[in-house]
Design a protein around this motif. Structure first.
Motif, PDB file in Angstrom:
ATOM      1  N   LYS A 240       4.552  36.251  15.583  1.00 45.89           N
ATOM      2  CA  LYS A 240       5.164  35.005  16.051  1.00 45.89           C
ATOM      3  C   LYS A 240       4.754  33.823  15.180  1.00 45.89           C
ATOM      4  CE  LYS A 240       5.189  36.572  20.871  1.00 45.89           C
ATOM      5  NZ  LYS A 240       4.649  36.338  22.236  1.00 45.89           N
ATOM      6  N   LEU A 241       5.699  32.908  15.038  1.00 51.03           N
ATOM      7  CA  LEU A 241       5.490  31.671  14.296  1.00 51.03           C
ATOM      8  C   LEU A 241       5.695  30.505  15.252  1.00 51.03           C
ATOM      9  CD1 LEU A 241       5.082  30.520  11.393  1.00 51.03           C
ATOM     10  CD2 LEU A 241       7.568  30.628  11.128  1.00 51.03           C
ATOM     11  N   TYR A 242       4.731  29.604  15.299  1.00 52.94           N
ATOM     12  CA  TYR A 242       4.813  28.423  16.174  1.00 52.94           C
ATOM     13  C   TYR A 242       4.658  27.154  15.338  1.00 52.94           C
ATOM     14  CZ  TYR A 242       4.085  31.420  20.305  1.00 52.94           C
ATOM     15  OH  TYR A 242       4.202  32.379  21.292  1.00 52.94           O
ATOM     16  N   PHE A 243       5.536  26.187  15.590  1.00 52.46           N
ATOM     17  CA  PHE A 243       5.473  24.900  14.900  1.00 52.46           C
ATOM     18  C   PHE A 243       5.460  23.748  15.891  1.00 52.46           C
ATOM     19  CE2 PHE A 243       8.012  26.911  11.258  1.00 52.46           C
ATOM     20  CZ  PHE A 243       6.942  26.946  10.385  1.00 52.46           C
ATOM     21  N   GLU A 244       4.740  22.674  15.551  1.00 51.66           N
ATOM     22  CA  GLU A 244       5.023  21.372  16.133  1.00 51.66           C
ATOM     23  C   GLU A 244       6.001  20.683  15.195  1.00 51.66           C
ATOM     24  OE1 GLU A 244       2.863  17.125  17.095  1.00 51.66           O
ATOM     25  OE2 GLU A 244       1.750  18.954  17.583  1.00 51.66           O
ATOM     26  N   ILE A 245       6.998  19.982  15.729  1.00 52.17           N
ATOM     27  CA  ILE A 245       8.072  19.444  14.903  1.00 52.17           C
ATOM     28  C   ILE A 245       8.343  17.972  15.217  1.00 52.17           C
ATOM     29  CG2 ILE A 245       9.220  21.688  14.660  1.00 52.17           C
ATOM     30  CD1 ILE A 245      11.252  20.641  16.825  1.00 52.17           C
ATOM     31  N   HIS A 246       9.056  17.333  14.299  1.00 51.13           N
ATOM     32  CA  HIS A 246       9.606  15.993  14.525  1.00 51.13           C
ATOM     33  C   HIS A 246      10.750  16.119  15.520  1.00 51.13           C
ATOM     34  CE1 HIS A 246      11.712  12.218  13.748  1.00 51.13           C
ATOM     35  NE2 HIS A 246      10.684  11.789  13.047  1.00 51.13           N
ATOM     36  N   GLU A 247      10.823  15.179  16.442  1.00 45.25           N
ATOM     37  CA  GLU A 247      11.838  15.256  17.496  1.00 45.25           C
ATOM     38  C   GLU A 247      13.267  15.300  16.968  1.00 45.25           C
ATOM     39  OE1 GLU A 247      12.328  10.820  19.092  1.00 45.25           O
ATOM     40  OE2 GLU A 247      10.247  11.336  18.673  1.00 45.25           O
ATOM     41  N   ALA A 248      13.482  14.797  15.742  1.00 44.97           N
ATOM     42  CA  ALA A 248      14.842  14.742  15.197  1.00 44.97           C
ATOM     43  C   ALA A 248      15.255  16.028  14.492  1.00 44.97           C
ATOM     44  CB  ALA A 248      14.967  13.569  14.223  1.00 44.97           C
ATOM     45  N   PHE A 249      14.302  16.972  14.301  1.00 44.49           N
ATOM     46  CA  PHE A 249      14.604  18.127  13.464  1.00 44.49           C
ATOM     47  C   PHE A 249      14.525  19.459  14.191  1.00 44.49           C
ATOM     48  CE2 PHE A 249      12.757  15.022  10.296  1.00 44.49           C
ATOM     49  CZ  PHE A 249      14.011  14.610   9.822  1.00 44.49           C
ATOM     50  N   GLY A 250      14.694  19.440  15.502  1.00 37.35           N
ATOM     51  CA  GLY A 250      14.642  20.687  16.258  1.00 37.35           C
ATOM     52  C   GLY A 250      15.725  21.661  15.849  1.00 37.35           C
ATOM     53  N   LEU A 251      16.955  21.212  15.829  1.00 34.22           N
ATOM     54  CA  LEU A 251      18.085  22.089  15.483  1.00 34.22           C
ATOM     55  C   LEU A 251      18.001  22.535  14.031  1.00 34.22           C
ATOM     56  CD1 LEU A 251      20.696  23.455  16.330  1.00 34.22           C
ATOM     57  CD2 LEU A 251      21.923  21.332  15.765  1.00 34.22           C
ATOM     58  N   ALA A 252      17.639  21.611  13.141  1.00 31.37           N
ATOM     59  CA  ALA A 252      17.538  21.954  11.725  1.00 31.37           C
ATOM     60  C   ALA A 252      16.452  23.001  11.490  1.00 31.37           C
ATOM     61  CB  ALA A 252      17.249  20.701  10.900  1.00 31.37           C
ATOM     62  N   THR A 253      15.323  22.870  12.182  1.00 32.19           N
ATOM     63  CA  THR A 253      14.244  23.853  12.042  1.00 32.19           C
ATOM     64  C   THR A 253      14.677  25.202  12.598  1.00 32.19           C
ATOM     65  OG1 THR A 253      12.638  22.054  12.314  1.00 32.19           O
ATOM     66  CG2 THR A 253      11.808  24.299  12.525  1.00 32.19           C
ATOM     67  N   LYS A 254      15.351  25.177  13.724  1.00 36.32           N
ATOM     68  CA  LYS A 254      15.846  26.415  14.339  1.00 36.32           C
ATOM     69  C   LYS A 254      16.827  27.126  13.409  1.00 36.32           C
ATOM     70  CE  LYS A 254      18.092  28.024  18.603  1.00 36.32           C
ATOM     71  NZ  LYS A 254      18.618  27.598  19.932  1.00 36.32           N
ATOM     72  N   ASP A 255      17.753  26.386  12.823  1.00 34.15           N
ATOM     73  CA  ASP A 255      18.738  26.979  11.915  1.00 34.15           C
ATOM     74  C   ASP A 255      18.075  27.547  10.670  1.00 34.15           C
ATOM     75  OD1 ASP A 255      20.771  26.334  13.648  1.00 34.15           O
ATOM     76  OD2 ASP A 255      21.404  24.535  12.562  1.00 34.15           O
ATOM     77  N   MET A 256      17.081  26.830  10.131  1.00 35.03           N
ATOM     78  CA  MET A 256      16.379  27.304   8.948  1.00 35.03           C
ATOM     79  C   MET A 256      15.680  28.624   9.233  1.00 35.03           C
ATOM     80  SD  MET A 256      13.032  27.562   7.663  1.00 35.03           S
ATOM     81  CE  MET A 256      12.075  26.314   8.524  1.00 35.03           C
ATOM     82  N   LEU A 257      15.017  28.725  10.381  1.00 35.09           N
ATOM     83  CA  LEU A 257      14.291  29.941  10.728  1.00 35.09           C
ATOM     84  C   LEU A 257      15.241  31.120  10.942  1.00 35.09           C
ATOM     85  CD1 LEU A 257      11.643  28.352  13.100  1.00 35.09           C
ATOM     86  CD2 LEU A 257      11.163  29.486  10.921  1.00 35.09           C
ATOM     87  N   ARG A 258      16.363  30.868  11.547  1.00 31.03           N
ATOM     88  CA  ARG A 258      17.362  31.931  11.727  1.00 31.03           C
ATOM     89  C   ARG A 258      17.886  32.416  10.375  1.00 31.03           C
ATOM     90  NH1 ARG A 258      21.023  29.786  16.854  1.00 31.03           N
ATOM     91  NH2 ARG A 258      19.826  30.854  18.502  1.00 31.03           N
ATOM     92  N   THR A 259      18.119  31.462   9.477  1.00 29.80           N
ATOM     93  CA  THR A 259      18.605  31.809   8.144  1.00 29.80           C
ATOM     94  C   THR A 259      17.589  32.663   7.395  1.00 29.80           C
ATOM     95  OG1 THR A 259      19.911  29.776   8.033  1.00 29.80           O
ATOM     96  CG2 THR A 259      19.425  30.879   5.941  1.00 29.80           C
ATOM     97  N   LYS A 260      16.301  32.395   7.627  1.00 25.86           N
ATOM     98  CA  LYS A 260      15.238  33.156   6.971  1.00 25.86           C
ATOM     99  C   LYS A 260      15.105  34.570   7.543  1.00 25.86           C
ATOM    100  CE  LYS A 260      13.409  29.972   4.196  1.00 25.86           C
ATOM    101  NZ  LYS A 260      13.442  30.124   2.720  1.00 25.86           N
ATOM    102  N   GLY A 261      15.713  34.814   8.711  1.00 29.21           N
ATOM    103  CA  GLY A 261      15.657  36.144   9.296  1.00 29.21           C
ATOM    104  C   GLY A 261      14.813  36.271  10.549  1.00 29.21           C
ATOM    105  N   TYR A 262      14.335  35.156  11.074  1.00 29.86           N
ATOM    106  CA  TYR A 262      13.557  35.201  12.316  1.00 29.86           C
ATOM    107  C   TYR A 262      14.494  35.364  13.514  1.00 29.86           C
ATOM    108  CZ  TYR A 262       9.375  33.759   9.757  1.00 29.86           C
ATOM    109  OH  TYR A 262       8.307  33.713   8.888  1.00 29.86           O
ATOM    110  N   GLU A 263      13.955  35.968  14.561  1.00 31.11           N
ATOM    111  CA  GLU A 263      14.727  36.218  15.781  1.00 31.11           C
ATOM    112  C   GLU A 263      14.138  35.415  16.951  1.00 31.11           C
ATOM    113  OE1 GLU A 263      17.384  38.109  15.818  1.00 31.11           O
ATOM    114  OE2 GLU A 263      17.212  39.015  13.816  1.00 31.11           O
ATOM    115  N   ASP A 264      14.918  35.360  18.025  1.00 27.05           N
ATOM    116  CA  ASP A 264      14.483  34.724  19.273  1.00 27.05           C
ATOM    117  C   ASP A 264      13.865  33.349  18.996  1.00 27.05           C
ATOM    118  OD1 ASP A 264      14.158  34.501  21.986  1.00 27.05           O
ATOM    119  OD2 ASP A 264      12.297  35.658  22.070  1.00 27.05           O
TER     120      ASP A 264
END
Length: 283
Positions: A240-264
């Motif tokens: 598992k990978l856990y991040f604290e993020i900037h409030e404005a980049f939740g969707l962008a971070t989620k999309d990046m991780l999916r593109t990299k091949g992460y699930e759930d």
């Protein structure tokens, strides 16, 4: 001169209110009285006529001069609280914040505290994440990385003081990564775009390490992307990978991780209802 604790409290709050606002000024003075002079809020309220000694009054006056120059109260007293524990803080480290406590709580809620896991905290700073996890998950092996030698030394002192077994190492995530596999990687990396600097309080910008705060406006996910890449080769299956993020980049971070091949991949909000944490799994 009036050295009564009630009068000094009111006067100190009035002095700080123009800088911090009334509520934060009250919190700062309560922290200063309790942790600098040993006067708790309850003691102050029940003993308003108590007189401060000359030495205590001078100690408070010196602290107030620093606060009026925007020095963070945590730097004045030398430590910050994180999950009810004291952490040494200094110019090499970020001051731990409540949102990061929520990240630790998320990890503890989602993982078996008694399981033996290999855990890596990237950008450990004071060591607050790594140490909190090590103390709550005592069967696990926990490592903390930071590019700053000063931060790593501070984290080592905190680990020793709190009785945690954590390997603190100087490591640049953009350099060569040691060949070790982990079950869980967590990071609260720099995520504030330079454009946000102008909106931030001087006691943050002037006294906390810039390298731990800011990223380029052009590539605010630079650290997230690199850590996600490290995870692809250094996370065990199901890791598992856990991040604290900037409030404005939740969707962008989620999309990046999916593109990299992460699930759930899931974005979690903090207590203020802002996107603040992301969890992803490498299957």
């Amino acid at each position: 001169m009036n050295h009564k604790v009630s009068a000094i409290y009111k006067e100190s709050v009035l002095q700080l209110t123009p800088i911090y606002g009334e509520r934060e000024a009250e919190s700062i003075i309560n922290l200063l009285l309790e942790d600098h002079l040993g006067i708790t809020r309850i003691h102050r309220l029940t003993n308003p006529e108590r007189e401060l000694s000359e030495s205590d009054h001078e100690k408070l006056r010196s602290a107030m001069l620093q606060l009026l120059r925007n020095v963070p109260v945590q730097h004045v007293i030398g430590f910050a609280y994180f999950m009810d524990r004291k952490y040494l803080v200094n110019k090499h480290t970020l001051i731990p914040r409540p949102e990061t406590e929520e990240l630790v709580e998320l990890i503890l809620d989602e993982n078996d505290r008694h399981q033996k896991l290999n855990i890596l905290d990237i950008g450990t700073g004071t060591g607050c994440i790594a140490i909190s996890l090590a103390l709550a998950m005592r069967a696990s092996n926990v490592t903390g990385w930071d590019i700053s030698e000063g931060a790593v030394k501070t984290a080592q002192k905190n680990s020793q003081a709190l009785g945690a077994q954590v390997n603190m190492e100087v490591q640049d995530v953009f350099g060569e990564i040691p060949p070790q596999q982990y079950d869980l990687i967590v990071s609260n990396p720099p995520y504030i775009p330079e454009a946000d600097r102008i909106e931030m309080h001087e006691n943050v910008v002037a006294f906390e390490p810039e390298g731990a705060l800011f990223v380029s406006n052009d590539d605010p996910l630079i650290f997230y992307r690199r850590i996600a890449e490290i995870g692809l080769t250094h996370l065990a299956p199901g890791g598992k990978l856990y991040f604290e993020i900037h409030e404005a980049f939740g969707l962008a971070t989620k999309d990046m991780l999916r593109t990299k091949g992460y699930e759930d991949v899931k974005v979690f909000q903090d207590l203020n209802g802002k996107d603040r944490m992301v969890r992803a799994i490498l299957l």
